[in-house]
Design a protein around this motif. Structure first.
Motif: not given
Length: 614
Positions: A406, A410, A413, A456-457, A463, A468, A568
């Motif tokens: 993650h 992150w 992104s 993040c998105h 994304s 994500v 994801y």
């Protein structure tokens, strides 16, 4: 950072009679206006996490506003993840990016430092001239109070802080590798407040991991000016159980360093010998903020309005990032990014005669505790009576490789969210080829409230990360169900639960409607074609619910999974397989039964297949 490191004592000395004299001298030496304003203009001082974000998002909010970004460095270097350079897990080049993506948004880059700010005249001195502005956003970062540690000012070339990622990070890593096995590495932590509260403790983990693996006879002594670990304390202490080479000493403020004797002295009078020292000094807002009298009574940090980020001293000047104070938020990268976006929308609104949207910031912070595992903390907020108030803080339950994945997602992104491009890939997504072609995004319902999701998105919910999900084009009913499940804890996620509660407070209907209207782009993350072909046949049994092409069924709240990132999808399949996602949810029983006997490699293939669909 936008100006040289200066101690306050030296700063006042060179200014003659203090800050006021410097401002007068700046005016006197000005030759004339550089690039006179032809339209409304916003100047951004500082191209770090907050400043670069603000520059980009002013252009997105209203492309008719000219944006000039003053940043003396040619390249952006990320402080988050830089501790991994010390342990050899990353190279500094992997954290270094150009500003070319911002130019694609129409941001005018000037590789120059702001020499002085003149708020009353609404201009910034640059070299021998000045630039005029309508609104100014200052992202000055931090400078160091070197004079608070005796001997430090004259030893900066050898006694390193490495608290601004770059050459010092590389050099400290070299010193660590050159230290003999059996040597002593001393790391000092300043009193709060300082940039990135968990950063020193993550660094402890990385240095300790390296020593354990490469120099097992060595020792790491930590001298912390604070009485205890100031962030993620229980998680860090648990992680440190793997590193018996750590000698942590709280309430041990370092007040002197003697490079010749290789020794530091604490305020208690204890002298500690070292082979390598990493001395992180006390900090304050960058020098340009002090010069412009943006700092408060403490002469360290800038007090700002919680909605607009306007300086409480100069109302046409906004301050974002680590230099701010008065908000119940950490000095983190995610927070600086959130401030930059919220401030940009406030500036664009005010310049168009509108009230600033009341949108709270968010915070996500990952810390690497080994070469493969990370921990996380998440903070969600609301605006109450014009003030930022914390809604919830949530920690990851333990360290794991999941949070490391993650963290990687992150980082990719948010770097794209800040700079518009990472690795040469332009991330102008979900809007148009240029901001001008898209028109003012601030006019789109829900945009201002949804903007903090982009860290993040991705911009407009598209994304760019393997970990994500894409939100663009998601059916509103499914979006709202997901938010409700996260907020209630039915769908477990340490990261999403606080954010979901914040979305509900802001207005989930408006945010869901915004993302539903955004053009969806399939993931750009590379998909293994062989795996996708193998997954095609296996995925046939998913078609009854998700459709032959993974298009989903909005009427039954079945989401579209075609084009979602493979990482994801795989993670969600694993959660279903182990009954960790929505346990007891009757409509999902059949799906879980299908997944339960599947091997992990099979799940990889199914995920690759759906990710490959366009």
């Amino acid at each position: 950072m936008t100006s040289p490191v200066l101690s306050r004592r030296h700063f006042l000395k060179v200014s003659g009679t203090g800050l006021g004299a410097l401002a007068v001298a700046a005016c006197a030496s000005t030759k004339g206006e550089i690039d006179p304003k032809a339209s409304r203009r916003v100047i951004v001082v500082g191209g770090g996490w907050g400043g670069a974000t603000a520059a980009k998002y002013v252009r997105l909010a209203d492309p008719s506003i000219e944006v000039v970004l003053l940043e003396p460095n040619a390249r952006f270097v990320s402080c988050p993840f830089s501790n991994l350079v010390l342990s050899g897990q990353r190279a500094i080049g992997s954290l270094t990016f150009g500003y070319g993506g911002l130019r694609e948004y129409g941001v005018k880059m000037r590789q120059q430092a702001a020499a002085a700010i003149e708020p009353d005249a609404r201009r910034v001195r640059v070299g021998d001239g000045y630039l005029g502005y309508d609104r100014l956003i200052v992202a000055p970062g931090v400078d160091f109070l070197l004079d608070q540690v005796e001997g430090l000012a004259g030893a900066q070339d050898t006694v390193l802080h490495a608290w601004k990622a770059g050459p010092q990070t590389v050099e400290l890593g070299r010193q660590l590798r050159a230290m003999p096995d059996g040597g002593v590495f001393v790391l000092t932590i300043p009193p709060v407040a300082y940039r990135c509260p968990p950063g020193p403790y993550e660094r402890i983990c990385q240095v300790a991991w390296y020593l354990k693996a490469r120099k097992p006879k060595s020792k790491l002594i930590v001298l912390d000016a604070n009485p205890n670990i100031v962030s993620k304390a229980a998680l860090f202490r648990e992680a440190w159980k793997a590193y018996p080479n750590i000698d942590y000493r709280g309430s041990n403020k370092v007040v002197k360093v003697d490079p010749a004797a290789r020794e530091v002295t604490t305020e208690l009078g204890e002298r500690v010998k070292y082979d390598v020292v990493n001395l992180i000094p006390p900090q304050r807002a960058g020098a340009i903020a002090v010069q412009a009298d943006l700092v408060g009574a403490d002469k360290r940090w800038c007090e700002v309005d919680h909605v607009t980020y306007e300086s409480l001293k100069h109302r046409t000047v906004h301050v974002v990032g680590d230099a701010t104070t008065g908000l119940p938020v950490p000095k983190s990268g995610t927070m600086a990014n959130a401030m930059g976006k919220i401030c940009a929308n406030a500036v664009a609104s005010v310049m168009n005669g509108r009230p600033a949207p009341e949108v709270p910031p968010v915070n996500t912070c990952y810390s690497w505790v080994s070469d493969r595992e990370a921990i996380a903390v998440v903070n969600a907020y609301k605006i109450d009576g014009g003030k930022v108030v914390q809604v919830e803080q949530k920690l990851s339950p333990a360290q794991s490789t999941l949070y490391a994945r993650h963290a990687e997602g992150w980082a990719k992104s948010i770097w794209g969210d800040i700079l518009g491009a990472v690795g040469g890939v332009l991330l102008v997504v979900g809007v148009a080829a240029t901001p001008a072609a898209a028109g003012p995004l601030l006019d789109k319902p829900g945009y201002a409230k949804a903007v903090t999701c982009s860290a993040c998105h991705g911009t407009a919910g598209n994304s760019r990360s393997d970990a994500v999900p894409i939100l663009a084009g998601v059916d509103p009913a499914y979006f709202k169900k997901a938010i409700e499940d996260y907020a209630s804890g039915k769908r477990l996620s340490a990261e999403m639960e606080p954010f979901a509660k914040q979305v509900k407070i802001l207005g989930v209907d408006e945010i869901a409607a915004y993302f539903a209207t955004q053009p969806r782009e399939a993931t750009p993350v590379h998909v293994d074609r062989g795996a996708a072909e193998r997954g095609r046949a296996i995925a046939a049994q998913c078609a009854n619910c998700h459709g032959a092409e993974g298009q989903g069924d909005p009427a039954k709240l079945v989401p579209r999974i075609a084009g979602q990132p493979a990482g994801y999808i795989r993670n969600q399949l694993m959660l279903f397989k182990t009954d960790k996602r929505s346990p007891g949810d009757e409509p999902l029983t059949k799906m879980k039964a299908v997944l339960k006997p599947m091997l992990e490699g099979t799940l990889d293939d199914v995920a690759a297949y759906y990710a490959s669909l366009r």
